[in-house]
Design a protein around this motif. Structure first.
Motif, PDB file in Angstrom:
ATOM      1  N   ALA A   1       0.815  -1.212   0.000  1.00  0.00           N
ATOM      2  CA  ALA A   1       0.000   0.000   0.000  1.00  0.00           C
ATOM      3  C   ALA A   1       0.852   1.267   0.000  1.00  0.00           C
ATOM      4  O   ALA A   1       0.314   2.359   0.002  1.00  0.00           O
ATOM      5  N   ARG A   2       2.159   1.127  -0.013  1.00  0.00           N
ATOM      6  CA  ARG A   2       3.047   2.283   0.075  1.00  0.00           C
ATOM      7  C   ARG A   2       3.693   2.594  -1.275  1.00  0.00           C
ATOM      8  O   ARG A   2       3.810   1.727  -2.130  1.00  0.00           O
ATOM      9  N   ILE A   3       4.184   3.816  -1.381  1.00  0.00           N
ATOM     10  CA  ILE A   3       4.936   4.240  -2.556  1.00  0.00           C
ATOM     11  C   ILE A   3       6.410   4.216  -2.174  1.00  0.00           C
ATOM     12  O   ILE A   3       6.788   4.686  -1.101  1.00  0.00           O
ATOM     13  N   HIS A   4       7.253   3.684  -3.065  1.00  0.00           N
ATOM     14  CA  HIS A   4       8.656   3.461  -2.748  1.00  0.00           C
ATOM     15  C   HIS A   4       9.610   4.166  -3.701  1.00  0.00           C
ATOM     16  O   HIS A   4       9.257   4.478  -4.821  1.00  0.00           O
TER      17      HIS A   4
ATOM     18  N   TYR B   1      16.922  -9.644  -9.538  1.00  0.00           N
ATOM     19  CA  TYR B   1      17.031  -8.404  -8.775  1.00  0.00           C
ATOM     20  C   TYR B   1      16.391  -8.709  -7.433  1.00  0.00           C
ATOM     21  O   TYR B   1      15.321  -9.309  -7.375  1.00  0.00           O
ATOM     22  N   MET B   2      17.042  -8.315  -6.381  1.00  0.00           N
ATOM     23  CA  MET B   2      16.552  -8.538  -5.022  1.00  0.00           C
ATOM     24  C   MET B   2      16.165  -7.201  -4.414  1.00  0.00           C
ATOM     25  O   MET B   2      16.799  -6.182  -4.702  1.00  0.00           O
ATOM     26  N   TYR B   3      15.128  -7.217  -3.564  1.00  0.00           N
ATOM     27  CA  TYR B   3      14.630  -5.995  -2.949  1.00  0.00           C
ATOM     28  C   TYR B   3      14.378  -6.240  -1.461  1.00  0.00           C
ATOM     29  O   TYR B   3      13.675  -7.182  -1.103  1.00  0.00           O
ATOM     30  N   ALA B   4      14.940  -5.384  -0.604  1.00  0.00           N
ATOM     31  CA  ALA B   4      14.630  -5.402   0.830  1.00  0.00           C
ATOM     32  C   ALA B   4      13.685  -4.225   1.062  1.00  0.00           C
ATOM     33  O   ALA B   4      14.078  -3.061   0.938  1.00  0.00           O
ATOM     34  N   VAL B   5      12.421  -4.551   1.378  1.00  0.00           N
ATOM     35  CA  VAL B   5      11.354  -3.555   1.447  1.00  0.00           C
ATOM     36  C   VAL B   5      10.868  -3.400   2.888  1.00  0.00           C
ATOM     37  O   VAL B   5      10.452  -4.384   3.506  1.00  0.00           O
TER      38      VAL B   5
ATOM     39  N   LEU C   1      11.048  -6.640   7.335  1.00  0.00           N
ATOM     40  CA  LEU C   1      11.470  -6.463   5.948  1.00  0.00           C
ATOM     41  C   LEU C   1      10.842  -7.545   5.088  1.00  0.00           C
ATOM     42  O   LEU C   1      10.957  -8.734   5.408  1.00  0.00           O
ATOM     43  N   ALA C   2      10.194  -7.141   4.012  1.00  0.00           N
ATOM     44  CA  ALA C   2       9.737  -8.093   3.007  1.00  0.00           C
ATOM     45  C   ALA C   2      10.870  -8.209   1.988  1.00  0.00           C
ATOM     46  O   ALA C   2      11.410  -7.193   1.538  1.00  0.00           O
ATOM     47  N   ILE C   3      11.245  -9.429   1.645  1.00  0.00           N
ATOM     48  CA  ILE C   3      12.312  -9.635   0.670  1.00  0.00           C
ATOM     49  C   ILE C   3      11.671 -10.145  -0.615  1.00  0.00           C
ATOM     50  O   ILE C   3      11.062 -11.211  -0.647  1.00  0.00           O
ATOM     51  N   LEU C   4      11.809  -9.327  -1.647  1.00  0.00           N
ATOM     52  CA  LEU C   4      11.233  -9.652  -2.953  1.00  0.00           C
ATOM     53  C   LEU C   4      12.350  -9.954  -3.930  1.00  0.00           C
ATOM     54  O   LEU C   4      13.478  -9.493  -3.759  1.00  0.00           O
TER      55      LEU C   4
END
Length: 159
Positions: A5-8, A44-48, A60-63
């Motif tokens: 629900a957030r903008i990053h 590509y990995m993402y720590a969100v 942290l959600a890891i995508l």
């Protein structure tokens, strides 16, 4: 998943260790996402940040996203309780382990970068009555719901 629900804003870093260092140093903003390429070069990995309003970096959600595919979906492969981790090397190890995870927690995760396109849906908690509801992210922006809060249709009559 609050992050949906957030903008990053994407911050590119060299590795999982560099992402862990940036996260643990508390020099990143809660709307920033650490992005790096997996060791094998396939993702590509993402720590969100996925915590709630009071401590977004505690979770942290890891995508990950296939690197060699056009419009590859984001997959959530891990959820790390960063609030329990005191050591940068331990966090880096968890991020590295996520690079080769065979577990897919969510196969079509939503990561909004810069601004919503208009069709994104997410789950919210109503900041007025406390009920959970699903709605359009762009519609909820006027209520400044950067931490998974919005105003449900029933309560919007008061705003």
């Amino acid at each position: 998943m609050y992050y949906e629900a957030r903008i990053h804003e994407i911050i590119e870093v060299a590795s999982a260790l560099a992402a862990a260092e940036k996260i643990r140093s508390e020099s990143m903003y809660t709307y920033q996402v650490m992005k790096w390429t997996s060791k094998d070069g396939n993702y590509y990995m993402y720590a969100v940040p996925d915590g709630h309003l009071d401590e977004m970096l505690a979770e942290l959600a890891i995508l990950r996203q296939g690197k060699n595919q056009d419009d590859a979906p984001y997959q959530q492969v891990e959820s790390i309780t960063n609030g329990w981790i005191d050591d940068t090397d331990i966090l880096a190890r968890h991020l590295q382990d996520a690079e080769s995870s065979t577990i897919i927690m969510k196969s079509n995760a939503q990561l909004i970068i810069d601004k919503p396109k208009g069709d994104e849906q997410a789950s919210f908690t109503c900041g007025c009555c406390g009920n959970w509801f699903k709605d359009n992210v762009q519609k909820q922006l006027k209520f400044d719901q950067d931490a998974g809060y919005g105003i449900c249709d029933r309560c919007q009559q008061w705003y």
